[in-house]
Design an enzyme around this catalytic site. Structure first.
Site, short mmCIF file in Angstrom:
data_model
loop_
_atom_site.label_atom_id
_atom_site.label_comp_id
_atom_site.label_asym_id
_atom_site.label_seq_id
_atom_site.Cartn_x
_atom_site.Cartn_y
_atom_site.Cartn_z
N LYS A 83 47.08 6.11 -12.27
CA LYS A 83 47.55 7.46 -12.29
C LYS A 83 48.62 7.55 -13.11
O LYS A 83 49.73 6.88 -12.68
CB LYS A 83 47.56 8.14 -11.11
O1 G3P Z 1 45.41 15.10 -5.85
C1 G3P Z 1 46.77 16.15 -6.41
C2 G3P Z 1 46.89 16.50 -4.63
O2 G3P Z 1 47.34 15.85 -3.89
C3 G3P Z 1 47.88 17.79 -5.01
O3 G3P Z 1 47.63 18.82 -3.78
O4 G3P Z 1 47.86 20.30 -2.01
O5 G3P Z 1 49.81 18.82 -2.90
O6 G3P Z 1 49.22 20.64 -4.47
P1 G3P Z 1 48.69 19.65 -3.28
#
Ligand code: G3P
Length: 217
Positions: A83
């Site tokens: 990633k």
């Molecule tokens: O896959 C990316 C994710 O982990 C981000 O999620 O909820 O932290 O914006 P969030």
């Protein structure tokens, strides 16, 4: 639509995996922190547990260092997707690592133009962040739609991996638009099974069943 689980918690992945709900796993530095585990060890455990791609994120900022970290992460298991952040250096690293045959997930994508660059650099997956766009009053789903249109216009094979999914409606909208993959926390995936009318209907059936005085077993 493939389901990836966005977590580094082994127990949560295992529970969903046993049900056949896990086509892959995504992690990031924040999720590694939350797990309290060593990145190499926990990534190896996850990659042994699931058959599909397991994204492990580099933390270097310069392309050469990203490539070195990416090769180390990719050596953990054959199903690792490296990633990389959507920066110019990340795109350089994407070109090199995908050219070496590694799966690459380009993350932190917030515009369709960024997604176009990732596809041209050979990304296996592009990760547009829906929830974080919604957080600043933009529409994350518009981005998924735009990327779908652009990739289809030109036949790019990069898979749209909708990320930062916070709700069951995000999942539904991604499926309607035709995202190839969505990654969500285990809680959101489990919530997909819930419906108040299911609960209400079950309650009625069980009350009526009790009145019959019968038993199945
Ligand atoms: O896959 C990316 C994710 O982990 C981000 O999620 O909820 O932290 O914006 P969030």
């Amino acid at each position: 639509m493939k389901f990836f689980v966005d977590t580094a918690e082994i127990a949560a992945i295992a529970e969903l995996n046993d049900l056949g709900m896990v086509d892959g796993v995504t992690t990031n530095p924040s999720l590694i922190l939350k797990s309290g585990r060593d990145i190499i060890e926990v990534t190896r455990e996850i990659a042994e547990l699931v058959d599909g791609p397991v994204s492990a994120e580099v933390v270097a900022l310069q392309a050469d260092a990203m490539i070195a970290e990416g090769r180390k992460l990719a050596a953990i298991a054959p199903n690792i997707a490296v990633k990389l952040p959507l920066t110019w250096d990340g795109l350089k690293a994407c070109k090199v690592l995908s050219g070496e045959g590694f799966m690459v997930n380009v993350t932190l994508c917030f515009s369709a133009n960024q997604a176009l660059l990732a596809a041209k650099a050979g990304a296996t997956f592009i990760s547009p962040f829906i929830g974080r766009l919604d957080d600043i009053n933009l529409d994350g789903m518009d981005l998924i739609e735009d990327i779908r249109t652009i990739y289809d216009n030109y036949g790019f094979e990069t898979q749209i991996l909708a990320a930062s999914i916070r709700s069951v409606n995000h999942v539904l909208d991604c499926a309607r638009i035709g995202a190839d993959v969505m990654t969500a926390p285990p809680e959101v995936i489990k919530k997909l099974a819930s419906h108040p009318l299911t609960d209400k209907g079950l309650e009625t059936f069980l009350k009526d069943w009790e009145k019959t005085g019968q038993k199945i077993l």
